[in-house]
Design a protein around this motif. Structure first.
Motif, short mmCIF file in Angstrom:
data_model
loop_
_atom_site.label_atom_id
_atom_site.label_comp_id
_atom_site.label_asym_id
_atom_site.label_seq_id
_atom_site.Cartn_x
_atom_site.Cartn_y
_atom_site.Cartn_z
N GLU A 112 54.45 13.82 47.37
CA GLU A 112 54.77 14.28 48.73
C GLU A 112 53.93 15.49 49.12
N GLU A 113 53.79 16.40 48.17
CA GLU A 113 53.00 17.62 48.41
C GLU A 113 51.56 17.27 48.78
N TYR A 114 50.99 16.30 48.06
CA TYR A 114 49.62 15.87 48.34
C TYR A 114 49.54 15.09 49.66
N GLU A 115 50.58 14.29 49.94
CA GLU A 115 50.59 13.49 51.17
C GLU A 115 50.61 14.37 52.41
N LEU A 116 51.18 15.58 52.30
CA LEU A 116 51.17 16.50 53.43
C LEU A 116 49.75 16.83 53.88
N ASP A 117 48.82 16.79 52.92
CA ASP A 117 47.40 17.01 53.23
C ASP A 117 46.64 15.69 53.38
N GLN A 118 47.40 14.59 53.52
CA GLN A 118 46.84 13.24 53.66
C GLN A 118 45.98 12.87 52.46
N LEU A 119 46.44 13.23 51.29
CA LEU A 119 45.76 12.91 50.03
C LEU A 119 46.64 11.95 49.24
N GLU A 120 45.98 11.08 48.48
CA GLU A 120 46.72 10.08 47.71
C GLU A 120 46.57 10.34 46.22
N ILE A 121 47.63 10.07 45.49
CA ILE A 121 47.60 10.16 44.04
C ILE A 121 47.77 8.76 43.48
N ILE A 122 46.85 8.36 42.61
CA ILE A 122 46.93 7.07 41.92
C ILE A 122 47.28 7.38 40.47
N ILE A 123 48.37 6.77 39.97
CA ILE A 123 48.85 7.09 38.62
C ILE A 123 48.81 5.84 37.75
N ASP A 124 48.16 5.94 36.60
CA ASP A 124 48.16 4.84 35.64
C ASP A 124 49.59 4.54 35.20
N LYS A 125 49.88 3.26 34.96
CA LYS A 125 51.24 2.83 34.61
C LYS A 125 51.76 3.47 33.32
N ASN A 126 50.86 3.77 32.38
CA ASN A 126 51.31 4.30 31.09
C ASN A 126 51.55 5.82 31.10
N VAL A 127 51.16 6.50 32.16
CA VAL A 127 51.29 7.96 32.22
C VAL A 127 52.75 8.43 32.16
N PRO A 128 53.68 7.83 32.94
CA PRO A 128 55.07 8.29 32.84
C PRO A 128 55.64 8.17 31.42
N ASP A 129 55.35 7.05 30.73
CA ASP A 129 55.84 6.89 29.36
C ASP A 129 55.24 7.94 28.42
#
Length: 195
Positions: A112-129
């Motif tokens: 959300e913080e990044y979206e305020l600046d119209q920026l996108e975050i792409i996260i690899d599926k294995n990162v949360p684990d």
């Protein structure tokens, strides 16, 4: 520690603070007490040497209140707490649920913080684990999720704006100190990935 406990005791006991009568407030306190586990492990492994009458082995009984006093809580404060409930340690599934909660999870908040600046975050599926594995390995608890996400996602948004990047790719290598991958869309709308 003693000063904070004294202030809590004052509030719980019922006083007026900045016009608020605390005697009309229901206080629910929560905390993680890592020292309790250590204390109990020591007690479990501790063997007393001595004599006892045959058939009469004395067993020490310790309540949660006794244990909390042993690690530094004040008797007066504990005396004002009517019910103490111990909760189980969070398992991997619960930690992952907290981490990925779509509204209040630390990853969602950072996105959300990044979206305020119209920026996108792409996260690899294995990162949360991998984040959850680190939390469990280092025994950081749920608060550790916030710290790791903050450390991982950082404040790259300022650099991204300055360099006209539109997205940041969060990958597993970042958990080992590698930088994120930044990119922007080219004129044909195809993503170009830059390091």
């Amino acid at each position: 520690n003693g000063l904070i406990q004294g202030q809590l005791l004052s509030m719980i006991s019922g006083t007026v603070i900045e016009g608020v009568d605390t005697s009309k407030i229901l206080f629910i306190l929560g905390g993680a007490f890592a020292d309790l586990h250590t204390l109990r492990e020591k007690r479990k492994n501790h063997r007393l040497l001595g004599f006892c009458q045959e058939g009469k082995e004395e067993k020490e009984v310790h309540s949660v209140r006794d244990d909390l006093i042993s690690i530094g809580m004040q008797r007066e404060l504990l005396g004002r707490i009517s019910t103490i409930v111990e909760m189980e340690k969070l398992d991997k599934a619960a930690l992952k649920q907290i981490l990925l909660h779509e509204k209040i999870g630390p990853i969602a908040k950072k996105c959300e913080e990044y979206e305020l600046d119209q920026l996108e975050i792409i996260i690899d599926k294995n990162v949360p684990d991998m984040i959850v594995d680190r939390i469990v390995k280092q025994d950081l608890g749920a608060r550790g999720a916030i710290n790791i996400v903050e450390e991982l996602f950082g404040n790259y948004n300022f650099d991204m704006i300055e360099n006209d990047y539109q997205w940041m790719h969060v990958h597993s290598g970042m958990l080992n100190g590698e930088p994120p991958i930044f990119g922007k869309d080219d004129k044909n709308g195809k993503a170009k990935r830059c390091s």
